[in-house]
Design a protein around this motif. Structure first.
Motif: not given
Length: 135
Positions: A33-34, A69, A73-74, A85
């Motif tokens: 995840e970011p 966003e 995330e993907e 981010k």
């Protein structure tokens, strides 16, 4: 104004939870995840750790950023790249350092060097292709 404060409060709670968990998300070589950047030094560390790093400069109030966003995330979950981010409202000096004039703005780094800069919403396939070129 209260929505922005609520979002910031939620982010703060999330960061505090991650800190009490020992930073497990950031400890992984490729977080799924970011990673929310906390400072210029934090971003420098992420970029210099090697590999492909996609940095998304965004703002909570930015409609196009909100559209982007889920894509960001993907990409964090589906690629080998580290996705970071940067909230331009919280880290204004960092945004100035990278000469961010509009959001969303994304930078792609490979092995510590900036290789691409993209302004505006981009298609997932274009971002994935850029990442895979340098991963």
């Amino acid at each position: 104004m209260s929505d922005r404060n609520e979002i910031r409060r939620e982010k703060l709670e999330e960061l505090q939870k991650k800190a009490t968990d020992g930073g497990a998300t950031e400890a992984a070589d490729n977080p799924s995840e970011p990673v929310h950047v906390e400072s210029g030094e934090h971003l420098d560390k992420l970029v210099t750790e090697g590999g492909a790093v996609l940095v998304d400069f965004y703002a909570d109030w930015c409609g196009p950023c909100k559209m982007l966003e889920p894509v960001v995330e993907e990409l964090a979950a589906e690629t080998e790249a580290t996705v970071a981010k940067v909230d331009i409202d919280q880290l204004q000096q960092l945004a100035q350092r990278y000469r961010v004039q509009g959001v969303p703005t994304m930078f792609l780094f490979a092995d510590g060097e900036q290789v691409e800069q993209m302004v505006g919403v981009k298609q997932k396939d274009k971002l994935r292709s850029a990442i895979e070129q340098y991963a």
